[in-house]
Design a protein around this motif. Structure first.
Motif, PDB file in Angstrom:
ATOM      1  N   PRO A 140      10.754   1.188  -1.469  1.00  0.00           N
ATOM      2  CA  PRO A 140      10.981   2.469  -2.147  1.00  0.00           C
ATOM      3  C   PRO A 140       9.669   3.060  -2.650  1.00  0.00           C
ATOM      4  CG  PRO A 140      12.611   0.844  -2.850  1.00  0.00           C
ATOM      5  CD  PRO A 140      11.594   0.104  -2.027  1.00  0.00           C
ATOM      6  N   GLY A 141       9.584   4.383  -2.639  1.00  0.00           N
ATOM      7  CA  GLY A 141       8.362   5.030  -3.089  1.00  0.00           C
ATOM      8  C   GLY A 141       7.311   5.138  -2.012  1.00  0.00           C
ATOM      9  N   CYS A 180       0.832  -1.206   0.000  1.00  0.00           N
ATOM     10  CA  CYS A 180       0.000   0.000   0.000  1.00  0.00           C
ATOM     11  C   CYS A 180       0.862   1.250   0.000  1.00  0.00           C
ATOM     12  CB  CYS A 180      -0.913  -0.017   1.230  1.00  0.00           C
ATOM     13  SG  CYS A 180      -1.925   1.436   1.396  1.00  0.00           S
ATOM     14  N   GLN A 181       0.491   2.235  -0.811  1.00  0.00           N
ATOM     15  CA  GLN A 181       1.162   3.526  -0.821  1.00  0.00           C
ATOM     16  C   GLN A 181       0.737   4.343   0.401  1.00  0.00           C
ATOM     17  OE1 GLN A 181       3.233   5.202  -2.970  1.00  0.00           O
ATOM     18  NE2 GLN A 181       3.516   3.585  -4.485  1.00  0.00           N
ATOM     19  N   ILE A 182       1.637   5.220   0.844  1.00  0.00           N
ATOM     20  CA  ILE A 182       1.335   6.030   2.025  1.00  0.00           C
ATOM     21  C   ILE A 182       0.143   6.957   1.775  1.00  0.00           C
ATOM     22  CG2 ILE A 182       2.937   7.910   1.473  1.00  0.00           C
ATOM     23  CD1 ILE A 182       3.555   8.013   4.512  1.00  0.00           C
TER      24      ILE A 182
END
Length: 377
Positions: free
Chosen positions: A365-366, A332-334
């Motif tokens: 990363p990301g 999951c992306q922040i």
């Protein structure tokens, strides 16, 4: 009507060379405070220096004490002695507690355990977000939030207490006929309706640097425990923590990034084992053995995930929300976490950092994160 015993205690506190500790020992030899100034002293009383005897006999201290007492009454300030039933119990256990306190508001200092919430005046967004959420989560335990009305963590904690319906007490470093800082006049009025103001200084006394250190001992002394939210390497909140440790009270500190100067003091307290690491209100409640008085009330439970019971006791709402969201996803992306959990960015970043250090989640990363299956929850 003059209260001769209260005035005698004020008079005794004005005499040079005899502080609160010596005063309390001195009072043990007399059946009432006013008897100290009668000139007839018990035989078992240790011999007093000539200078102290002269000071005890001086009328100037009596007249000054009467002026302070009368002015307090005219200003609606209540003066209570250390023998009064409304004098804070925790403070009375401290050997250097003041003989008298000046109070304004609706203070019930012995109605619930007191919790000192202190920290830097230069609060960061992380400290602000943690402080607000922490005190909101404390609502179910109904503590009294004690602080100093100062800029930064102090006023943030007291405003959060007011918003959460908790009693809050501001300890001040001056007489109660003024408010410092003046920018917090409105806050002081609100606090008087939901707690109150306390000082050991009579009306007319203005703030001085050394008085703030004395104020800090009141904050620590009135509380069952002290929580340091954020502080640098130096500051008044570290003095408050020192006082609390000296009174054999619990001290908690909120950890921060090693690179953050406003967390340096907290990190040092933790590393030196002078404070317990604190990540949530639940952890504090477990450590202090507090029982929830409001567990069944809907406003406090409706926003808590139903899966909370499957996580360890003491986890904060933020941590439960993050774990619940990540546990059912591969990665999951922040940004998605921010939208889903509605946790303030600074607090979310700090919680993610701590969870990664504990092996609960894995960062990529990301700014992507995934749940670590071996965590077991």
């Amino acid at each position: 009507m003059l209260d001769k015993q209260i005035i005698a205690l004020i008079r005794l506190s004005l005499i040079p060379g005899i502080g609160p500790v010596s005063s309390r020992k001195f009072l043990q030899y007399f059946d009432r405070p006013a008897a100290i100034f009668s000139g007839e002293w018990p035989q078992e009383l240790p011999r007093l220096s000539e200078r102290l005897q002269e000071s005890l006999a001086m009328d100037q201290y009596l007249k000054q004490a009467e002026r302070y007492y009368n002015r307090a009454l005219k200003l609606g300030i209540t003066v209570i002695s250390y023998e009064h039933q409304e004098y804070p119990d925790y403070l009375n256990q401290c050997p250097d507690a003041p003989l008298v306190l000046y109070c304004k508001g609706k203070i019930q200092a012995n109605a619930s355990p007191g919790l000192a919430v202190v920290g830097t005046r230069s609060m960061t967004p992380y400290g602000r977000d943690f402080c607000r959420e922490f005190i909101q989560e404390l609502q179910r335990h109904n503590p009294i939030i004690i602080s100093g009305l100062a800029y930064g963590v102090d006023i943030c904690g007291q405003r959060a207490a007011l918003k959460s319906g908790l009693q809050t007490i501001a300890c001040l470093a001056h007489g109660l006929d003024c408010i410092y800082p003046s920018a917090h006049q409105a806050d002081a009025l609100a606090i008087m309706n939901q707690g109150g103001l306390i000082s050991e200084f009579p009306p007319g006394i203005r703030p001085r640097p050394e008085y703030f250190l004395r104020r800090n001992r009141l904050i620590a002394g009135m509380a069952q425990a002290t929580v340091v939210i954020e502080t640098g390497d130096q500051g008044g909140s570290l003095v408050t923590a020192d006082y609390a440790l000296g009174y054999h009270r619990e001290v908690f500190a909120v950890p921060g990034r090693l690179s953050d100067p406003m967390s340096a003091g907290c990190n040092r307290l933790i590393s030196q084992q002078r404070a317990q690491l604190l990540r949530s209100a639940g952890e504090l409640a477990v450590a202090l053995n507090w029982k929830s008085s409001l567990q069944e009330k809907a406003p406090l439970t409706e926003s808590i995930p139903n899966s909370e019971a499957s996580f360890p006791a003491g986890w904060s709402r933020s941590r439960v929300a993050i774990a619940t969201f990540l546990r059912d996803r591969q990665k999951c992306q922040i940004d998605a976490l921010l939208i889903a959990t509605k946790i303030p960015p600074a607090l979310l970043n700090q919680e993610l950092f701590l969870m990664e250090m504990e092996g609960l989640i894995q960062g990529f990363p990301g700014k992507s994160y995934s749940w670590v299956r071996k965590a077991g929850f």
